[in-house]
Design an enzyme around this catalytic site. Structure first.
Site, mmCIF file in Angstrom:
data_model
loop_
_atom_site.group_PDB
_atom_site.id
_atom_site.type_symbol
_atom_site.label_atom_id
_atom_site.label_comp_id
_atom_site.label_asym_id
_atom_site.label_seq_id
_atom_site.Cartn_x
_atom_site.Cartn_y
_atom_site.Cartn_z
ATOM 1 N N TYR A 64 -40.188 1.311 3.116
ATOM 2 C CA TYR A 64 -40.055 0.197 3.734
ATOM 3 C C TYR A 64 -41.187 -0.669 3.629
ATOM 4 C CZ TYR A 64 -38.848 -2.620 8.181
ATOM 5 O OH TYR A 64 -38.590 -3.631 8.931
ATOM 6 N N ALA A 78 -43.351 -1.361 1.460
ATOM 7 C CA ALA A 78 -43.733 -1.846 0.223
ATOM 8 C C ALA A 78 -42.582 -2.999 0.075
ATOM 9 C CB ALA A 78 -43.178 -0.910 -0.880
HETATM 10 P P1 NAP Z 1 -30.059 -4.140 12.658
HETATM 11 O O1 NAP Z 1 -29.714 -4.119 13.904
HETATM 12 O O2 NAP Z 1 -30.033 -2.593 12.018
HETATM 13 O O3 NAP Z 1 -29.024 -5.034 11.561
HETATM 14 C C1 NAP Z 1 -29.111 -4.905 10.293
HETATM 15 C C2 NAP Z 1 -28.103 -6.028 9.855
HETATM 16 O O4 NAP Z 1 -28.487 -6.081 8.373
HETATM 17 C C3 NAP Z 1 -26.751 -5.848 10.056
HETATM 18 O O5 NAP Z 1 -26.238 -7.037 10.380
HETATM 19 C C4 NAP Z 1 -26.217 -5.325 9.019
HETATM 20 O O6 NAP Z 1 -24.936 -5.493 8.347
HETATM 21 C C5 NAP Z 1 -27.098 -5.944 7.801
HETATM 22 N N1 NAP Z 1 -27.195 -5.376 6.475
HETATM 23 C C6 NAP Z 1 -27.892 -4.244 6.082
HETATM 24 N N2 NAP Z 1 -27.912 -3.837 4.832
HETATM 25 C C7 NAP Z 1 -27.264 -4.718 4.395
HETATM 26 C C8 NAP Z 1 -26.696 -5.000 3.107
HETATM 27 N N3 NAP Z 1 -27.161 -4.217 1.845
HETATM 28 N N4 NAP Z 1 -26.201 -6.401 2.709
HETATM 29 C C9 NAP Z 1 -25.848 -7.421 3.906
HETATM 30 N N5 NAP Z 1 -26.181 -7.132 4.978
HETATM 31 C C10 NAP Z 1 -26.671 -5.692 5.501
HETATM 32 O O7 NAP Z 1 -31.663 -4.558 12.113
HETATM 33 P P2 NAP Z 1 -32.624 -5.571 13.087
HETATM 34 O O8 NAP Z 1 -33.586 -4.747 13.838
HETATM 35 O O9 NAP Z 1 -31.570 -6.813 13.598
HETATM 36 O O10 NAP Z 1 -33.383 -6.152 11.752
HETATM 37 C C11 NAP Z 1 -33.247 -7.484 11.027
HETATM 38 C C12 NAP Z 1 -34.257 -7.603 9.970
HETATM 39 O O11 NAP Z 1 -35.457 -7.491 10.787
HETATM 40 C C13 NAP Z 1 -34.610 -6.535 8.959
HETATM 41 O O12 NAP Z 1 -34.748 -7.051 7.614
HETATM 42 C C14 NAP Z 1 -35.697 -5.464 9.683
HETATM 43 O O13 NAP Z 1 -36.267 -4.904 8.435
HETATM 44 C C15 NAP Z 1 -36.342 -6.551 10.467
HETATM 45 N N6 NAP Z 1 -37.264 -6.223 11.319
HETATM 46 C C16 NAP Z 1 -36.929 -5.376 12.281
HETATM 47 C C17 NAP Z 1 -37.737 -4.887 13.422
HETATM 48 C C18 NAP Z 1 -37.173 -4.295 14.398
HETATM 49 O O14 NAP Z 1 -38.018 -3.529 15.199
HETATM 50 N N7 NAP Z 1 -36.054 -4.030 15.014
HETATM 51 C C19 NAP Z 1 -39.136 -5.052 13.106
HETATM 52 C C20 NAP Z 1 -39.573 -5.825 12.015
HETATM 53 C C21 NAP Z 1 -38.629 -6.189 11.018
HETATM 54 P P3 NAP Z 1 -23.551 -4.462 9.212
HETATM 55 O O15 NAP Z 1 -23.724 -4.839 10.434
HETATM 56 O O16 NAP Z 1 -22.541 -4.905 8.371
HETATM 57 O O17 NAP Z 1 -24.122 -3.227 8.717
#
Ligand code: NAP
Length: 244
Positions: free
Chosen positions: A152, A154
């Site tokens: 993750y 990386a």
């Molecule tokens: P989340 O609630 O798990 O939602 C992930 C989203 O990405 C969902 O809409 C999912 O679609 C979509 N997705 C996953 N794999 C995909 C693919 N191969 N193609 C297209 N769509 C895909 O995640 P989140 O917490 O909102 O995170 C959003 C971003 O913020 C991510 O890049 C994550 O690494 C980053 N981030 C999050 C946090 C945190 O603490 N939450 C911290 C730092 C960075 P489906 O609903 O259809 O599965």
């Protein structure tokens, strides 16, 4: 009317970004991977709530033809692509020595190649328009590294490098590229973390709470806006002081 594409917009941070951009008057394309019903219902909510157009599009960002189709859907429907938010992502906690080839490829494919695929497709349109803004969602773990999240970390460090290089390449064409690094944000991504661990994370966060999707979305909307016209290639931490 301006058009924004948000990947991973069916829930969490992506959904909050879509709301913030809809509030700012953008038509939005809502990318998702599997949650069709949720994404389509969310599109209806945005249409009725903000009087903009919203279309839910299933596209796995790790597959270049699907990323091309996602961006093309925006262009065919609205004739332009002003904003791309590369938000779709996955996470996994695992000892480094136990990460399989498949898990490594899946992580890099989704979190880094996905950003490449969507950005390449959108850049072709933005360069022709001589305007556009790309915001990539990395992570504070891409800045400082997380134990048991090497793949993750990386992938997210790669997103920062991609942002900086692409910003330099596209600035002469009027296209800005920035990056937001969230800290701990309350979404489904945290669902496997127990309450005790969340409590420790709150203690480690100087502002004394974990973040909300809106905290991240507000910074994304700012970077997309005219108020950020002179900002490109930057990495903005939205982490309550966790990483300084
Ligand atoms: P989340 O609630 O798990 O939602 C992930 C989203 O990405 C969902 O809409 C999912 O679609 C979509 N997705 C996953 N794999 C995909 C693919 N191969 N193609 C297209 N769509 C895909 O995640 P989140 O917490 O909102 O995170 C959003 C971003 O913020 C991510 O890049 C994550 O690494 C980053 N981030 C999050 C946090 C945190 O603490 N939450 C911290 C730092 C960075 P489906 O609903 O259809 O599965």
């Amino acid at each position: 009317m301006k058009t924004a594409v948000v990947t991973g917009a069916s829930r969490g941070i992506g959904a909050a970004c879509a709301v913030a951009l809809a509030k700012s008057g953008y038509n939005v394309i809502l990318g998702y991977k599997v949650n069709k019903e949720r994404a389509e219902q969310f599109a209806e909510v945005l249409i009725s709530g903000y009087g903009i157009a919203a279309i839910a599009v299933q596209a796995d960002v790790s597959v270049s033809s699907e990323a091309d189709m996602l961006i093309d859907t925006a262009y065919r429907n609205f004739g332009r692509v002003d904003v791309l938010v590369n938000n779709a992502g996955i996470a996994q906690f695992k000892l480094f020595t136990e990460i399989t080839d498949q898990e490594w490829s899946n992580m890099i494919g989704t979190n880094l190649t996905g950003v490449f695929n969507c950005s390449r497709a959108a850049a072709k349109i933005m360069i022709n328009q001589k305007s556009g803004s790309v915001v990539n969602i990395s992570s504070m773990w891409g800045q400082v590294g997380a134990s048991c999240e090497v793949h993750y970390s990386a992938s997210k460090a790669g997103v920062i490098g991609l942002t900086q290089a692409l910003a330099k390449e596209l600035a002469p064409s009027g296209v800005r590229v920035n990056c937001v690094c969230p800290g701990v944000i309350k979404t489904d991504m945290l669902s496997e973390i127990d309450e005790d661990t969340i409590g420790s994370l709150i203690e480690e966060t100087p502002v004394g709470r974990i973040g909300t999707p809106k905290d991240v979305a507000d910074s994304v909307a700012f970077l997309c806006s005219d108020r950020a016209e002179f900002i490109t290639g930057q990495v903005l931490g939205v982490n309550g002081g966790f990483v300084i």
